[in-house]
Motif scaffolding. Structure first.
Motif, PDB file in Angstrom:
ATOM      1  N   LEU A  88       0.830  -1.202   0.000  1.00 58.22           N
ATOM      2  CA  LEU A  88       0.000   0.000   0.000  1.00 58.22           C
ATOM      3  C   LEU A  88       0.867   1.256   0.000  1.00 58.22           C
ATOM      4  O   LEU A  88       0.644   2.182  -0.793  1.00 58.22           O
ATOM      5  N   VAL A 118       2.478   1.704  -3.375  1.00 57.78           N
ATOM      6  CA  VAL A 118       1.575   2.197  -4.419  1.00 57.78           C
ATOM      7  C   VAL A 118       1.238   3.673  -4.184  1.00 57.78           C
ATOM      8  O   VAL A 118       1.332   4.499  -5.092  1.00 57.78           O
ATOM      9  N   VAL A 119       0.877   4.009  -2.943  1.00 56.63           N
ATOM     10  CA  VAL A 119       0.457   5.386  -2.672  1.00 56.63           C
ATOM     11  C   VAL A 119       1.611   6.357  -2.903  1.00 56.63           C
ATOM     12  O   VAL A 119       1.495   7.327  -3.664  1.00 56.63           O
ATOM     13  N   PHE A 120       2.770   6.096  -2.275  1.00 54.09           N
ATOM     14  CA  PHE A 120       3.860   7.052  -2.387  1.00 54.09           C
ATOM     15  C   PHE A 120       4.575   6.932  -3.727  1.00 54.09           C
ATOM     16  O   PHE A 120       5.100   7.927  -4.229  1.00 54.09           O
ATOM     17  N   SER A 134       3.008   6.319  -6.565  1.00 54.81           N
ATOM     18  CA  SER A 134       2.214   7.078  -7.534  1.00 54.81           C
ATOM     19  C   SER A 134       2.261   8.572  -7.224  1.00 54.81           C
ATOM     20  O   SER A 134       2.212   9.404  -8.133  1.00 54.81           O
ATOM     21  N   ALA A 135       2.407   8.908  -5.941  1.00 54.75           N
ATOM     22  CA  ALA A 135       2.549  10.325  -5.591  1.00 54.75           C
ATOM     23  C   ALA A 135       3.852  10.867  -6.156  1.00 54.75           C
ATOM     24  O   ALA A 135       3.902  11.979  -6.699  1.00 54.75           O
ATOM     25  N   TRP A 141       5.359   9.716  -8.736  1.00 53.27           N
ATOM     26  CA  TRP A 141       5.181   9.784 -10.190  1.00 53.27           C
ATOM     27  C   TRP A 141       4.408  11.041 -10.566  1.00 53.27           C
ATOM     28  O   TRP A 141       4.777  11.781 -11.483  1.00 53.27           O
ATOM     29  N   ALA A 142       3.325  11.311  -9.819  1.00 57.24           N
ATOM     30  CA  ALA A 142       2.523  12.497 -10.105  1.00 57.24           C
ATOM     31  C   ALA A 142       3.368  13.760  -9.976  1.00 57.24           C
ATOM     32  O   ALA A 142       3.297  14.668 -10.807  1.00 57.24           O
ATOM     33  N   ARG A 143       4.178  13.789  -8.955  1.00 54.91           N
ATOM     34  CA  ARG A 143       4.994  14.972  -8.726  1.00 54.91           C
ATOM     35  C   ARG A 143       6.090  15.106  -9.783  1.00 54.91           C
ATOM     36  O   ARG A 143       6.292  16.168 -10.372  1.00 54.91           O
ATOM     37  N   THR A 186       5.145  16.003 -13.452  1.00 50.52           N
ATOM     38  CA  THR A 186       4.478  17.270 -13.732  1.00 50.52           C
ATOM     39  C   THR A 186       5.281  18.478 -13.276  1.00 50.52           C
ATOM     40  O   THR A 186       4.857  19.602 -13.452  1.00 50.52           O
ATOM     41  N   ARG A 220      -3.082  13.307 -12.154  1.00 53.16           N
ATOM     42  CA  ARG A 220      -2.007  12.443 -11.657  1.00 53.16           C
ATOM     43  C   ARG A 220      -1.978  12.414 -10.132  1.00 53.16           C
ATOM     44  O   ARG A 220      -1.785  11.374  -9.530  1.00 53.16           O
ATOM     45  N   TYR A 221      -2.149  13.564  -9.536  1.00 56.56           N
ATOM     46  CA  TYR A 221      -2.149  13.567  -8.066  1.00 56.56           C
ATOM     47  C   TYR A 221      -3.362  12.820  -7.516  1.00 56.56           C
ATOM     48  O   TYR A 221      -3.355  12.365  -6.382  1.00 56.56           O
ATOM     49  N   VAL A 274      -4.299  10.001  -8.414  1.00 51.97           N
ATOM     50  CA  VAL A 274      -4.038   8.563  -8.325  1.00 51.97           C
ATOM     51  C   VAL A 274      -3.683   8.133  -6.897  1.00 51.97           C
ATOM     52  O   VAL A 274      -4.348   7.259  -6.331  1.00 51.97           O
ATOM     53  N   PRO A 275      -2.611   8.717  -6.287  1.00 50.79           N
ATOM     54  CA  PRO A 275      -2.305   8.285  -4.914  1.00 50.79           C
ATOM     55  C   PRO A 275      -3.445   8.564  -3.947  1.00 50.79           C
ATOM     56  O   PRO A 275      -3.712   7.760  -3.051  1.00 50.79           O
ATOM     57  N   VAL A 321      -5.997   5.837  -4.377  1.00 53.18           N
ATOM     58  CA  VAL A 321      -5.555   4.567  -3.788  1.00 53.18           C
ATOM     59  C   VAL A 321      -5.719   4.614  -2.277  1.00 53.18           C
ATOM     60  O   VAL A 321      -6.277   3.694  -1.653  1.00 53.18           O
ATOM     61  N   ALA A 322      -5.248   5.699  -1.685  1.00 54.03           N
ATOM     62  CA  ALA A 322      -5.341   5.822  -0.231  1.00 54.03           C
ATOM     63  C   ALA A 322      -6.800   5.827   0.209  1.00 54.03           C
ATOM     64  O   ALA A 322      -7.176   5.172   1.185  1.00 54.03           O
ATOM     65  N   THR A 350      -8.419   2.383  -0.075  1.00 55.69           N
ATOM     66  CA  THR A 350      -7.938   1.520   1.002  1.00 55.69           C
ATOM     67  C   THR A 350      -8.620   1.872   2.317  1.00 55.69           C
ATOM     68  O   THR A 350      -9.075   0.987   3.051  1.00 55.69           O
TER      69      THR A 350
END
Lengths: 288, 424
Positions: free
Chosen positions: A268, A271-273, A275-276, A278-280, A283, B26-27, B29-30, B33-34, B37
Motif C-alpha cells: 500500500l 503504491v500510494v507514495f 504514484s505520488a 510519479w505524479a509529482r 508534472t 495524476r495527483y 491517483v495516490p 488509492v489511499a 484503502t
C-alpha cells in the motif's frame, strides 16, 4: 501522448533495463553506498562479539531486556542472523534505505545532473521506476549483507546445529537456513514502504541532504508514534508497525496473519507514495 | 527525434489548462488509492460484523443444551483475548486483580527461571490484547501458545506431562499432571492439572461459557440474541444478564457455533458501558484433528529445564498453605493464594471476604511495601466497619480495611460497603 507512446513501445523494455542497470551500477559503486553496507555488515559482528564476551562471565539470561532471540544465540549461531535483523530493522536498515531513496532524485537535482539524465530517451516515469528499483535492490542487498555477515560471525563464534523454533520445536539446520533466507526476504520486503516514501520526498526538493534528513526524520517519528500506547488506533497503519512480524516465520506452525498484514501494508505504501512520486515528478519543472 | 523528448516537458511549456488538469489527474491517483484503502478498511469489517446469518430459531434452553451436548474433542485455531478491566498498570508482581496481597510472591516471580511460570504469564493476559493459538485432541492432549512480539509462550499437555516453554528466556518448565486432578470435577473437558495452567485453559471460549452458565440461576436472565458470524462460522448468541442490581456486569454474550455447539466467542460488557471488559473469541477455527506432533515436546538443546513439581513443593513448604481454590468467579481472578477466605452473598453479587493475607509476618511486610501504593491508588472510605481504601476498576471493586480484611467482588462500591458494614 498516446501517439508518442505507441511509437516508443518497441524499444521500451530494452531501454528500461539499460537504465536500471546503469542506475544500479552507479549506486553500488558509490563510496557512500559501500560505507553504508560496511556499517550494516559491522552490526552483526559487534553484536556477536558482545554476546561472546558476555557469555564468558554469565550467559545473557533474561529475555526481557535484550533484543529478540539474543538468549538463543549462544546455543546456535544461526540465531545471530535473527537477532541482527531484529536489531538493524528498526533503524540501521531503513536509515540506509532513506539515504539511498532520499538521494535518488534530489541528489541528481542537487548535483545538476538530473536534466542530463532526462535528456536520455527514457522518459520520466521510467527514470523514476529505475530509481525505485535501485532502492528496492538496495533493500535486498542491505538485508542480505546483514544476514550473511551475521551468519559468518555466528558460525565463527558459536556452535551451529539444530534450530529451536519459538514454539520449542527443533528443526534441522538446513531448514533453519531456509527459514533464515525467507526471513531476510520478508525483511527486505518490509523496507519497500520506506523506500517509496523516501523516493516521494526526493521528488519534492532539489536538495539531497534535505530529502535524506526528512526521510530519516519521518522514520524516527513513526517509530516513536508506534510506541505510544494512546495512539493504538493509528498504529496499524504505520509502515513500521508489523516489521517484527518476521519472527512469526520462526513459529511452529508459522503464523501468517501479521506477515500478510505487513506485506499488504508495504504494498500500500509503495503504491500510494510511488504514484505520488510519479505524479509529482512527471508534472514538475526540472530546473536543475 | 520526437520520441526522445519527454512529452510531459513539452506540454508543460505549452502552459494552459491541460497541463494543470493533467497534474490534478495524476495527483488524484495516490489520493484515490489511499481513499479506496481507507474505505475498504473502514467498511469491510463493518459489513462483516453486521452480517447476521439466517438460522432457524432456537430457545435459550435448547442452545444451552446444544453447548452441553457438544462433544468436539479436536480443534485448532487462533483465539484473540482482549481484556480491558481498567486496572491501573502496576509494576511487576503487583499486576492483575490478585496482586494486591501479592507483594512477597511478586518478588519470587522476579527471580530467575520463574519467567516461564504460567502464573506470571497469566498476569500479562489481564490487560491488553493477546493472540493465543490453541489446539486440542481429546482430554489428554492440549496445546496453547501465547503469541508475543518476537517470542512464544507455549503450554503443552500430553498425557501426564505438562510442558511450559518460554522462548524469550529459553526456559522449559516440566510438571507432572496428577491423576486425581486429571479426572477431577470437570471430567473429560478438564484441560490439565488444576493449579498449574489454570486460567490459560480458562481462556478458551468453551471453559468461559461453561463458567458463565454455571453461575446462572434464578438471578440470571438468559436469552438468545441475534445471530452472528464468528471466525467465518454461523453462530447463535446467548445473552446472559444478571438480574441483581449490585452487579457490575452488564451482560455476557456467548457466540455458539450453530453447527456443533462449540462456544466461539465470549464477551463480557460491564454495566458502566464502554468497550467489553473481557473479549475472548476465535478469529479462526478448524475442527479437524491436529497433527500428532503438535502435542509432542522435548526440551530443546541448551534450554534451561525447570522441574515444576519440585519448585511447587518447595514453594508450598515455604508458604505453608496449600492454595485451595476459591469457587466460581473468584477462581478466574487468581485469588487462590489467600487463606481465610469466605464468600458473602451469592451468584452475581458474591463478595469474597479475606481475613488477613496469610501468616502475620508476611502480612506486615506486604503492608509496609504497599502502604504508599494503597494511598495513591485507592480512595479512602469510612463506615461502621472502620475505615479503609476502596479500589475500583471497570469490573471488580475491592475494599481493603485498615485492619487488613479485604472484600472483593464484581459488584458496585455501595454493595461492597454494605457487605463490609454487615459483616463487621
Amino acid at each position: 501522448m498516446s501517439q508518442a507512446e505507441t511509437v516508443r513501445r518497441a524499444p521500451r523494455r530494452l531501454w528500461s533495463l539499460g537504465l536500471l542497470r546503469s542506475e544500479i551500477g552507479t549506486t553500488f559503486r558509490r563510496w557512500r553506498t559501500l560505507a553504508l553496507l560496511a556499517v550494516l555488515a559491522g552490526v552483526p559482528i559487534l553484536v556477536g562479539v558482545a554476546i561472546k564476551i558476555e557469555t564468558g562471565s554469565r550467559g545473557p539470561d533474561g529475555g526481557d531486556g535484550g533484543p529478540a532471540f539474543i538468549s538463543q544465540v549462544t546455543n546456535n549461531g544461526l540465531f545471530l542472523v535473527f537477532t541482527s535483523l531484529a536489531v538493524t530493522l528498526p533503524f540501521f536498515l531503513p536509515m540506509a534505505i532513506g539515504v539511498i531513496a532520499g538521494d535518488a532524485i534530489a541528489g541528481e537535482a542537487n548535483a545538476g545532473t538530473l536534466r542530463y539524465l532526462l535528456v536520455a530517451p527514457a522518459g520520466r516515469a521510467r527514470l523514476l521506476f529505475a530509481k525505485y528499483a535501485t532502492s528496492m535492490a538496495f533493500c535486498l542487498v542491505g538485508t542480505l549483507v546483514v544476514a550473511l555477515s551475521a551468519l559468518v560471525t555466528g558460525a565463527a563464534l558459536f556452535p551451529l546445529g539444530k534450530v529451536t523454533l519459538l514454539s520449542g520445536t527443533s528443526i534441522s539446520f538446513g531448514e533453519g537456513l531456509l527459514r533464515a533466507l525467507a526471513i531476510a526476504g520478508v525483511v527486505a520486503l518490509s523496507l519497500l514502504g520506506v523506500a517509496a516514501l523516501g523516493l516521494f520526498i526526493s521528488t519534492l526538493t532539489n536538495s539531497g541532504i534535505a530529502a535524506m534528513a526528512t526521510t530519516v526524520g519521518l522514520l524516527i517519528t513513526v517509530q516513536i508514534l508506534d510506541t505510544i500506547p494512546q495512539l493504538h488506533a493509528i498504529q496499524p497503519y504505520l509502515f513500521s508497525h508489523y516489521w517484527l512480524s518476521f519472527a512469526d516465520l520462526l513459529r511452529d506452525p508459522v503464523y501468517w496473519d501479521q506477515l500478510q498484514k505487513n506485506i499488504g501494508l508495504q504494498a500500500l505504501y509503495a503504491v500510494v507514495f510511488g504514484s505520488a512520486a510519479w505524479a509529482r515528478f512527471t508534472t514538475r519543472d526540472i530546473t536543475a | 527525434m520526437p520520441r526522445n523528448e519527454p512529452t510531459e516537458v513539452t506540454e508543460e511549456w505549452d502552459g494552459g489548462r491541460s497541463a494543470k488538469r493533467r497534474k490534478a489527474v495524476r495527483y488524484a491517483v495516490p489520493v484515490a488509492v489511499a481513499g479506496v484503502t481507507a474505505a475498504t478498511i473502514g467498511l469491510v469489517p463493518a459489513f462483516a460484523g453486521s452480517g447476521s446469518p439466517d438460522l432457524p430459531k432456537i430457545s435459550a434452553q435448547d442452545l444451552i443444551a446444544k453447548i452441553a451436548k457438544s462433544d468436539v474433542q479436536q480443534l485448532s485455531g487462533t483465539v484473540q483475548v482482549t481484556t480491558d478491566l481498567g486496572l491501573p498498570s502496576l509494576p511487576g508482581g503487583m499486576g492483575g486483580a490478585g496482586g494486591f496481597g501479592g507483594g512477597p510472591g511478586g518478588g519470587e516471580h522476579g527471580g530467575s527461571g520463574a519467567s516461564a511460570s504460567p502464573q506470571s504469564k497469566l498476569t500479562e493476559l489481564a490487560s491488553g490484547t493477546h493472540t493465543l493459538r490453541v489446539a486440542a485432541d481429546g482430554p489428554e492432549k492440549q496445546r496453547v501458545s501465547i503469541v508475543d512480539k518476537t517470542a512464544d509462550y507455549t503450554l503443552i499437555h500430553n498425557g501426564k506431562d505438562v510442558w511450559a516453554y518460554d522462548s524469550g528466556s529459553n526456559t522449559a518448565v516440566h510438571n507432572t499432571a496428577r491423576e486425581d486432578a486429571r479426572h477431577g470435577e470437570h471430567g473429560k473437558h478438564h484441560e490439565g492439572p488444576k493449579d498449574l495452567p489454570n486460567g490459560l485453559q480458562n481462556a478458551t471460549p468453551q471453559e468461559l461459557a461453561k463458567q458463565a452458565l454455571k453461575a446462572a440461576g434464578d438471578t440470571t436472565a438468559v436469552t438468545v440474541g441475534d445471530t452472528a458470524k464468528v471466525a467465518g462460522r454461523d453462530a447463535y448468541q446467548l445473552v446472559i444478564k444478571p438480574k441483581q442490581s449490585g452487579s457490575t456486569v452488564g451482560s455476557i454474550r456467548v457466540a455458539v457455533d450453530a453447527a456443533n455447539g462449540v462456544p466461539l466467542k465470549f464477551t463480557l460488557t460491564p454495566k458502566s458501558g464502554g468497550p467489553a471488559a473481557i473479549d475472548v473469541g476465535y478469529t479462526s477455527v478448524d475442527f479437524a484433528k491436529p497433527a500428532a506432533n503438535t502435542f509432542s515436546f522435548t526440551p530443546p538443546k541448551g534450554a534451561k529445564v525447570v522441574d515444576g513439581d519440585q519448585q511447587r513443593a518447595k514453594a508450598q513448604r515455604e508458604h505453608g498453605n496449600d492454595g485451595k481454590g476459591a469457587k466460581g468467579a473468584m477462581d478466574r481472578k487468581g485469588l487462590k493464594d489467600f487463606g481465610g477466605l469466605n464468600v458473602i452473598g451469592k451468584d452475581w453479587t458474591s463478595i469474597a471476604k479475606i481475613k488477613g493475607a496469610g501468616p502475620g509476618g508476611k502480612d506486615q511486610a506486604a503492608k509496609g511495601q504497599a502502604g504508599k501504593l494503597l494511598d495513591s491508588l485507592g480512595s479512602k472510605v469510612t463506615g461502621s466497619f472502620g475505615s479503609g481504601h476502596l479500589f475500583s476498576t471497570r469490573l471488580v471493586n475491592a475494599l481493603i480495611t485498615d485492619n487488613g480484611t479485604i472484600y472483593v467482588g464484581a459488584v458496585d462500591k455501595q454493595a461492597l460497603l454494605d457487605a463490609a458494614n454487615a459483616a463487621k
